[in-house]
Design a protein around this motif. Sequence first.
Motif, PDB file in Angstrom:
ATOM      1  N   UNK A  94      22.739   9.274  40.570  1.00 57.35           N
ATOM      2  CA  UNK A  94      21.584  10.161  40.598  1.00 57.35           C
ATOM      3  C   UNK A  94      21.962  11.501  39.964  1.00 57.35           C
ATOM      4  N   UNK A  95      21.173  12.003  39.008  1.00 54.72           N
ATOM      5  CA  UNK A  95      21.511  13.284  38.382  1.00 54.72           C
ATOM      6  C   UNK A  95      21.305  14.479  39.307  1.00 54.72           C
ATOM      7  N   UNK A  96      20.630  14.263  40.432  1.00 55.95           N
ATOM      8  CA  UNK A  96      20.425  15.334  41.403  1.00 55.95           C
ATOM      9  C   UNK A  96      21.570  15.361  42.405  1.00 55.95           C
ATOM     10  N   UNK A  97      21.951  16.532  42.914  1.00 58.92           N
ATOM     11  CA  UNK A  97      22.928  16.573  43.999  1.00 58.92           C
ATOM     12  C   UNK A  97      22.377  15.866  45.238  1.00 58.92           C
ATOM     13  N   UNK A  98      23.193  15.007  45.828  1.00 55.17           N
ATOM     14  CA  UNK A  98      22.819  14.300  47.046  1.00 55.17           C
ATOM     15  C   UNK A  98      23.683  14.837  48.177  1.00 55.17           C
ATOM     16  N   UNK A  99      23.046  15.405  49.200  1.00 57.26           N
ATOM     17  CA  UNK A  99      23.755  15.980  50.338  1.00 57.26           C
ATOM     18  C   UNK A  99      23.614  15.057  51.540  1.00 57.26           C
ATOM     19  N   UNK A 198      18.411  23.391  44.549  1.00 55.07           N
ATOM     20  CA  UNK A 198      17.291  22.831  43.785  1.00 55.07           C
ATOM     21  C   UNK A 198      16.619  23.850  42.886  1.00 55.07           C
ATOM     22  N   UNK A 199      16.855  25.140  43.122  1.00 57.17           N
ATOM     23  CA  UNK A 199      16.299  26.168  42.246  1.00 57.17           C
ATOM     24  C   UNK A 199      17.121  26.343  40.975  1.00 57.17           C
ATOM     25  N   UNK A 200      18.266  25.669  40.900  1.00 52.34           N
ATOM     26  CA  UNK A 200      19.146  25.794  39.749  1.00 52.34           C
ATOM     27  C   UNK A 200      18.685  24.973  38.555  1.00 52.34           C
ATOM     28  N   UNK A 201      19.454  24.986  37.479  1.00 47.72           N
ATOM     29  CA  UNK A 201      19.102  24.263  36.253  1.00 47.72           C
ATOM     30  C   UNK A 201      19.345  22.759  36.404  1.00 47.72           C
ATOM     31  N   UNK A 202      18.259  22.010  36.501  1.00 47.34           N
ATOM     32  CA  UNK A 202      18.342  20.572  36.811  1.00 47.34           C
ATOM     33  C   UNK A 202      19.192  19.793  35.806  1.00 47.34           C
ATOM     34  N   UNK A 203      18.973  20.048  34.530  1.00 44.69           N
ATOM     35  CA  UNK A 203      19.712  19.307  33.507  1.00 44.69           C
ATOM     36  C   UNK A 203      21.199  19.675  33.515  1.00 44.69           C
ATOM     37  N   UNK A 204      21.501  20.949  33.666  1.00 46.09           N
ATOM     38  CA  UNK A 204      22.903  21.375  33.706  1.00 46.09           C
ATOM     39  C   UNK A 204      23.612  20.773  34.919  1.00 46.09           C
ATOM     40  N   UNK A 205      22.927  20.756  36.055  1.00 46.59           N
ATOM     41  CA  UNK A 205      23.517  20.172  37.259  1.00 46.59           C
ATOM     42  C   UNK A 205      23.786  18.686  37.051  1.00 46.59           C
ATOM     43  N   UNK A 235      24.047  24.374  25.638  1.00 41.72           N
ATOM     44  CA  UNK A 235      23.875  25.677  25.003  1.00 41.72           C
ATOM     45  C   UNK A 235      22.583  25.756  24.190  1.00 41.72           C
ATOM     46  N   UNK A 236      22.209  24.669  23.558  1.00 41.77           N
ATOM     47  CA  UNK A 236      21.023  24.655  22.707  1.00 41.77           C
ATOM     48  C   UNK A 236      19.772  24.180  23.449  1.00 41.77           C
ATOM     49  N   UNK A 237      19.845  24.148  24.772  1.00 38.52           N
ATOM     50  CA  UNK A 237      18.697  23.758  25.577  1.00 38.52           C
ATOM     51  C   UNK A 237      17.992  24.954  26.194  1.00 38.52           C
ATOM     52  N   UNK A 238      16.811  24.684  26.751  1.00 40.97           N
ATOM     53  CA  UNK A 238      15.989  25.756  27.317  1.00 40.97           C
ATOM     54  C   UNK A 238      16.627  26.381  28.558  1.00 40.97           C
ATOM     55  N   UNK A 239      17.374  25.591  29.329  1.00 43.17           N
ATOM     56  CA  UNK A 239      17.983  26.142  30.547  1.00 43.17           C
ATOM     57  C   UNK A 239      18.992  27.237  30.203  1.00 43.17           C
ATOM     58  N   UNK A 240      19.835  26.975  29.226  1.00 42.55           N
ATOM     59  CA  UNK A 240      20.813  27.989  28.831  1.00 42.55           C
ATOM     60  C   UNK A 240      20.118  29.213  28.238  1.00 42.55           C
ATOM     61  N   UNK A 241      19.034  28.976  27.494  1.00 46.26           N
ATOM     62  CA  UNK A 241      18.289  30.115  26.953  1.00 46.26           C
ATOM     63  C   UNK A 241      17.820  31.048  28.049  1.00 46.26           C
TER      64      UNK A 241
END
Length: 258
Positions: A94-99, A198-205, A235-241
């Motif tokens: 899963x690309x999301x953190x699982x706690x 969950x407020x962080x950058x989903x793709x980077x996570x 770096x070239x994605x919207x999250x990093x921007x």
Amino acid sequence: MREAREGRVLRLAFDRPQARNALQPEMSRAMTQALRRAASDPELGAVVLHGEGGHFCAGGDLRALAESRRSEPPAHHLERVGHLNEFVRAIRQCPLPVLAAVEGHAAGAGCVLALACDLLVAAEDAQFTMAYVKAGLSPDGGGTWLLVRSLPRQLAAELALTGTPIGARRLAELGVVNRLAAPGQALAEALAWAARIAEGPRRAIGRIKRLLAQAAARDQAEQMELEREAFVEALHGAEAGEGIAAFLEKRKAVFPRD
């Protein structure tokens, strides 16, 4: 299985409290499906796994196994363990953190599932047990793989060979449990932490989680190349921007959701 959303956090609960949330194949399948749906849902940023009724999960249902071993061939049980394997894979992939929010006991497959999660919050009096050996069984669901990557070799052997319980405080000292909570408060602590993550950058996570998983099987040169590719992609994605702009402008980042 019980499923609920709390903002950007998906809460998945084992819901057989009368059996200390012992697993059944249909529960494993339902959890796997929910995790895979979450992976493609842009409105979610984290998942919390917990148990109803004061315990996390007692592992396999030994009453059901006692009946099925008399009436079903080995192929049936290979399929049954396969459902657990898919559940563990769904957590890891899963690309999301699982706690995991652990109260009471996490035993057998329940201990495996807790260790499979990315982050672990446990009540101070929670107990973790790899109890397979006491039933004349060996671990499944990747239990031995997780043990030797989470604990010193001798302690991993002790837990697997003797079924000795280990407390949450000891696991916290070893860095396996991330946060301790007062008894009855593990879920609240995990949900609050998950909401912040969950407020962080989903793709980077998701990239970071993938890189951490890959690191165990790669040498340094291979891992550095994977990191290089992931960094440039990010770096070239919207999250990093947004993240870089927020840093330079001294404000909180508001990452895009897509």
